[in-house]
Motif scaffolding. Sequence first.
Motif, mmCIF file in Angstrom:
data_model
loop_
_atom_site.group_PDB
_atom_site.id
_atom_site.type_symbol
_atom_site.label_atom_id
_atom_site.label_comp_id
_atom_site.label_asym_id
_atom_site.label_seq_id
_atom_site.Cartn_x
_atom_site.Cartn_y
_atom_site.Cartn_z
ATOM 1 N N HIS A 89 0.842 -1.205 0.000
ATOM 2 C CA HIS A 89 0.000 0.000 0.000
ATOM 3 C C HIS A 89 0.879 1.258 0.000
ATOM 4 O O HIS A 89 0.662 2.188 -0.795
ATOM 5 C CB HIS A 89 -0.891 -0.042 1.239
ATOM 6 N N THR A 186 -8.058 -0.105 -6.274
ATOM 7 C CA THR A 186 -8.439 -0.132 -4.859
ATOM 8 C C THR A 186 -8.880 -1.520 -4.421
ATOM 9 O O THR A 186 -8.482 -1.998 -3.369
ATOM 10 C CB THR A 186 -9.595 0.859 -4.600
ATOM 11 N N GLY A 219 -13.706 -3.110 -1.201
ATOM 12 C CA GLY A 219 -12.810 -2.169 -1.865
ATOM 13 C C GLY A 219 -13.565 -1.235 -2.798
ATOM 14 O O GLY A 219 -13.308 -0.026 -2.830
ATOM 15 N N GLN A 223 -14.073 2.769 -2.497
ATOM 16 C CA GLN A 223 -13.726 3.711 -3.552
ATOM 17 C C GLN A 223 -14.894 4.640 -3.858
ATOM 18 O O GLN A 223 -14.712 5.840 -4.080
ATOM 19 C CB GLN A 223 -13.285 2.963 -4.807
#
Lengths: 340, 340
Positions: A89, A186, A219, A223
């Motif tokens: 990340h 993401t 995810g 987003q």
Amino acid sequence: MSGRPGVIVPPSVTAARELVEPVLRAAVSRLDPVTARVAAYHLGWADADGRPAPSGGGKALRPALAVLSARAAAAADCLHAAAATELVHAFSLLHDDIMDGDATRRHRRAAWAVFGEPAAILAGDALLALAGELLLEDDCPGHARAARLLAVTVRDLIAGQALDLEFERRDDVTLDECLRMAAGKTGSLIACACSIGAVAVDGPVPLAGALSAFGAEVGLAFQLADDLLGIWGAPAATGKPVLSDLRSRKKSLPIVAALTSGTRAGDRLAALLAAPGPLPEATLRQAAALVEEAGGRAWAEAEAKHRLDAAGRHLAAAGLPPAVHADLLDIARFLTSRGH
Amino acid sequence: MSGRPGVIVPPSVTAARELVEPVLRAAVSRLDPVTARVAAYHLGWADADGRPAPSGGGKALRPALAVLSARAAAAADCLHAAAATELVHAFSLLHDDIMDGDATRRHRRAAWAVFGEPAAILAGDALLALAGELLLEDDCPGHARAARLLAVTVRDLIAGQALDLEFERRDDVTLDECLRMAAGKTGSLIACACSIGAVAVDGPVPLAGALSAFGAEVGLAFQLADDLLGIWGAPAATGKPVLSDLRSRKKSLPIVAALTSGTRAGDRLAALLAAPGPLPEATLRQAAALVEEAGGRAWAEAEAKHRLDAAGRHLAAAGLPPAVHADLLDIARFLTSRGH
């Protein structure tokens, strides 16, 4: 950093952070002094002069997901896998800031703006390599499979970022492409964090699959929530000013939903964003109203909810120990209710 | 690309290239189309428009070393390990060209100069991740240890590059620091290539150690030879014009040897290189003569010979099958006699 009023960091995240941070610090200390300093700054442990930073670091959401993922499969931790997700990340943020020319990250100057592009490129490379190194020296039985999962995840991450860069030069981006971009940029790392622990402890393949599917949906919901914040705030939580994604003409999900809505408001939004030069504040506010009028905001809110519901179904199918189940759901809600 | 007159590419290198290139191409084809295109250009397979390039690619010296390394330990190939070393080499060149601002690579425009920095950063990231992915899906018994070796090697590579970047801002670089930089930047990946095959096929640890030591010495000898070419040519072989390292004021090994020689010629060289602005051709020729007068050239030539001799001793101690031994020595001599 605090979230929105009433949204507090889940205890499982705080606990995971305490477990994983020493592993991360030991890993970064292996780097040469120059690169280690850039990494420590980027990770929030030090200021630009190398002095320890009082607040210190991100929230370690991905490591928390990875720790829970291992516990979902076995009564074991696999902290190297958790630390590796955070290193990936950090690598991706470091390089993304250079590629996107973003000079600010979490209320501070981006690492490249402090140390220069070469040092920041190098530090990103180092964190990526360190993630593999760390994972492969772990004694978890599935460490090689976990390392391979992480490498494939990085490929997906890069595909997402490549699409994002391509979008900047295009005015015909479809919502489907935009969802694919978000899934790569993401979704992939959150899906990986949710399953890598189970893979590392050699848990059952279907369990890892269910956890990965849960993470992919979380995810995307994250987003969507982040993209809503990129238009309507809140700067205190995200470090991004209100209207920032319109200011930078980013092809975010609500904006693309509005642009491709086939409505008059969508067409007017396209015309506004096509104007050359910086857009004045009044235009930005008008653009935000048009995103809403074209249905972009409502679509993104509904889509985030659908994704979160789908995530919940995947989690239920995984048949987890109740405490782990509750902690994972908690993090999913936290991620999608505050933005970062 | 041909080498110096009389120096031909060893047959083991040509053979390894034919074995490894399909593996490399299959790996790169997994990337998203934009990133794959940048990678194919950088690897010499395609021109800037994506059309197949007639000459195609580098010589694959590192894969050849890796293939021989596996054969040194077992009657087995481990082509993924060999391909992974080439991917790491390609990654490091891609990012180094950005960091160093070098717009030319192997007689062509550097990838970042063609596709822009963001795409080139991303393609480098992708090649690095792909190296790990490839290695970890291999069915060689030692693949996880090999992947870990590669990750540690990347850390050493980065430490070397970080030192190199630091040298640009310093005028007190010692010869010892300069050797350490070269060991990281050049020696580490060649040492890795020489041992990763043996590690991947689960060969004896002392054998891998001897092969690694051989590679580290070969790497330094290669860097010394390369640094001599960086001052005295030959542009046809290296793509670098004569005097290029003096023009860019690079702290290469012969130059640092001269600067730290304690001779009057060394002091005069330091004064010449300290002048602001671009150095005129006459000054560059004078600087090259001063490197020679200060003993920098003789030292580098002698040091390269010592390193090659030491490499030969490590190889003899490894007790290899004669054909493998001969092929490795052949590549070592080739690397140190032509520069690239």
